[in-house]
Scaffold this motif. Sequence first.
Motif, PDB file in Angstrom:
ATOM      1  N   ARG A 198       0.345  -0.785   0.237  1.00  0.00           N
ATOM      2  CA  ARG A 198      -0.435   0.166  -0.242  1.00  0.00           C
ATOM      3  C   ARG A 198       0.717   1.977   0.093  1.00  0.00           C
ATOM      4  O   ARG A 198       0.734   2.321  -0.798  1.00  0.00           O
ATOM      5  CB  ARG A 198      -1.261  -0.645   0.942  1.00  0.00           C
ATOM      6  CG  ARG A 198      -1.915  -0.876   1.411  1.00  0.00           C
ATOM      7  CD  ARG A 198      -3.192  -0.694   1.962  1.00  0.00           C
ATOM      8  NE  ARG A 198      -2.314  -0.599   3.563  1.00  0.00           N
ATOM      9  CZ  ARG A 198      -2.358  -1.784   4.135  1.00  0.00           C
ATOM     10  NH1 ARG A 198      -2.050  -2.651   4.072  1.00  0.00           N
ATOM     11  NH2 ARG A 198      -2.382  -1.762   5.646  1.00  0.00           N
ATOM     12  N   LEU A 199       2.101   1.272   0.908  1.00  0.00           N
ATOM     13  CA  LEU A 199       2.799   2.632   0.939  1.00  0.00           C
ATOM     14  C   LEU A 199       3.537   2.824  -0.575  1.00  0.00           C
ATOM     15  O   LEU A 199       3.585   3.491  -1.136  1.00  0.00           O
ATOM     16  CB  LEU A 199       4.028   2.323   1.768  1.00  0.00           C
ATOM     17  CG  LEU A 199       3.175   2.075   3.527  1.00  0.00           C
ATOM     18  CD1 LEU A 199       5.037   2.094   4.419  1.00  0.00           C
ATOM     19  CD2 LEU A 199       2.715   3.337   3.308  1.00  0.00           C
ATOM     20  N   ALA A 200       3.756   1.607  -1.310  1.00  0.00           N
ATOM     21  CA  ALA A 200       4.886   1.517  -2.704  1.00  0.00           C
ATOM     22  C   ALA A 200       3.465   1.957  -3.550  1.00  0.00           C
ATOM     23  O   ALA A 200       3.865   3.023  -4.537  1.00  0.00           O
ATOM     24  CB  ALA A 200       4.881  -0.057  -3.385  1.00  0.00           C
ATOM     25  N   THR A 201       2.458   1.882  -3.053  1.00  0.00           N
ATOM     26  CA  THR A 201       1.486   2.515  -4.393  1.00  0.00           C
ATOM     27  C   THR A 201       1.438   3.608  -4.583  1.00  0.00           C
ATOM     28  O   THR A 201       0.805   4.819  -4.846  1.00  0.00           O
ATOM     29  CB  THR A 201      -0.103   1.506  -4.163  1.00  0.00           C
ATOM     30  OG1 THR A 201      -0.071   0.846  -4.299  1.00  0.00           O
ATOM     31  CG2 THR A 201      -1.573   2.217  -4.561  1.00  0.00           C
ATOM     32  N   VAL A 228       2.340   6.765  -6.815  1.00  0.00           N
ATOM     33  CA  VAL A 228       0.945   8.321  -7.855  1.00  0.00           C
ATOM     34  C   VAL A 228       2.270   9.127  -7.205  1.00  0.00           C
ATOM     35  O   VAL A 228       1.573  10.112  -8.085  1.00  0.00           O
ATOM     36  CB  VAL A 228      -0.622   7.620  -7.262  1.00  0.00           C
ATOM     37  CG1 VAL A 228      -0.928   6.954  -7.525  1.00  0.00           C
ATOM     38  CG2 VAL A 228      -0.133   8.041  -5.350  1.00  0.00           C
ATOM     39  N   VAL A 229       3.249   8.971  -6.868  1.00  0.00           N
ATOM     40  CA  VAL A 229       3.321  10.721  -5.966  1.00  0.00           C
ATOM     41  C   VAL A 229       4.669  11.132  -6.957  1.00  0.00           C
ATOM     42  O   VAL A 229       4.738  12.076  -7.221  1.00  0.00           O
ATOM     43  CB  VAL A 229       4.210  10.490  -4.410  1.00  0.00           C
ATOM     44  CG1 VAL A 229       4.488  12.317  -4.154  1.00  0.00           C
ATOM     45  CG2 VAL A 229       2.613  10.615  -3.482  1.00  0.00           C
ATOM     46  N   MET A 230       5.292   9.543  -7.094  1.00  0.00           N
ATOM     47  CA  MET A 230       6.884  10.101  -8.130  1.00  0.00           C
ATOM     48  C   MET A 230       5.868  10.428  -9.479  1.00  0.00           C
ATOM     49  O   MET A 230       6.538  11.387  -9.888  1.00  0.00           O
ATOM     50  CB  MET A 230       7.219   8.517  -8.131  1.00  0.00           C
ATOM     51  CG  MET A 230       8.152   8.343  -6.945  1.00  0.00           C
ATOM     52  SD  MET A 230       8.958   6.159  -6.768  1.00  0.00           S
ATOM     53  CE  MET A 230       9.541   6.375  -8.591  1.00  0.00           C
ATOM     54  N   ILE A 231       4.383   9.241 -10.158  1.00  0.00           N
ATOM     55  CA  ILE A 231       4.125   9.626 -11.418  1.00  0.00           C
ATOM     56  C   ILE A 231       3.525  11.743 -11.550  1.00  0.00           C
ATOM     57  O   ILE A 231       4.032  12.030 -12.195  1.00  0.00           O
ATOM     58  CB  ILE A 231       2.853   9.529 -11.202  1.00  0.00           C
ATOM     59  CG1 ILE A 231       3.496   7.956 -12.225  1.00  0.00           C
ATOM     60  CG2 ILE A 231       2.427  10.095 -12.795  1.00  0.00           C
ATOM     61  CD1 ILE A 231       2.132   6.680 -12.018  1.00  0.00           C
ATOM     62  N   ALA A 232       3.311  12.334 -10.140  1.00  0.00           N
ATOM     63  CA  ALA A 232       2.887  13.196 -10.239  1.00  0.00           C
ATOM     64  C   ALA A 232       4.400  14.708 -10.146  1.00  0.00           C
ATOM     65  O   ALA A 232       4.020  15.517 -10.215  1.00  0.00           O
ATOM     66  CB  ALA A 232       2.216  14.075  -8.386  1.00  0.00           C
TER      67      ALA A 232
END
Length: 125
Positions: free
Chosen positions: A76-79, A83-87
């Motif tokens: 769940r932390l990896a998810t 998304v934060v890395m994509i943003a």
Amino acid sequence: MNEIFKKAMRSALYLMSLCIVFWLLVPSLKTVAAGIVVGCAASMFNAYLLQRRIELLGQTVVEQGPRRVSIGLAGRLATVLLVVMIANKVPQHLDVAATLSASFYVQIAVFLITAVTYSKHSGKG
């Protein structure tokens, strides 16, 4: 618990719908609205994973007795990290702060809905 989960997921869908409307109508808020939509999607995915994992944990305990089983925090932390890395990679399309804060929406909604539900029940008693 299942009803609380459904209410939280429904509220996340309403928030995402509202953000899509804002994305279409308010050009200055496009990155924030898109970040909230992506963050809420990650939050819904994580909530689904957690619900499924808890059901499997319950089945394991009933069938095999108490065992040490993790609930998949790393996944769940990896998810959220993904998304934060994509943003962070495309800041012209997604707001990082909105994405990160919305990544915990369903979990916070479950907590608030549970608190309201049980405070109503304890007041009747």
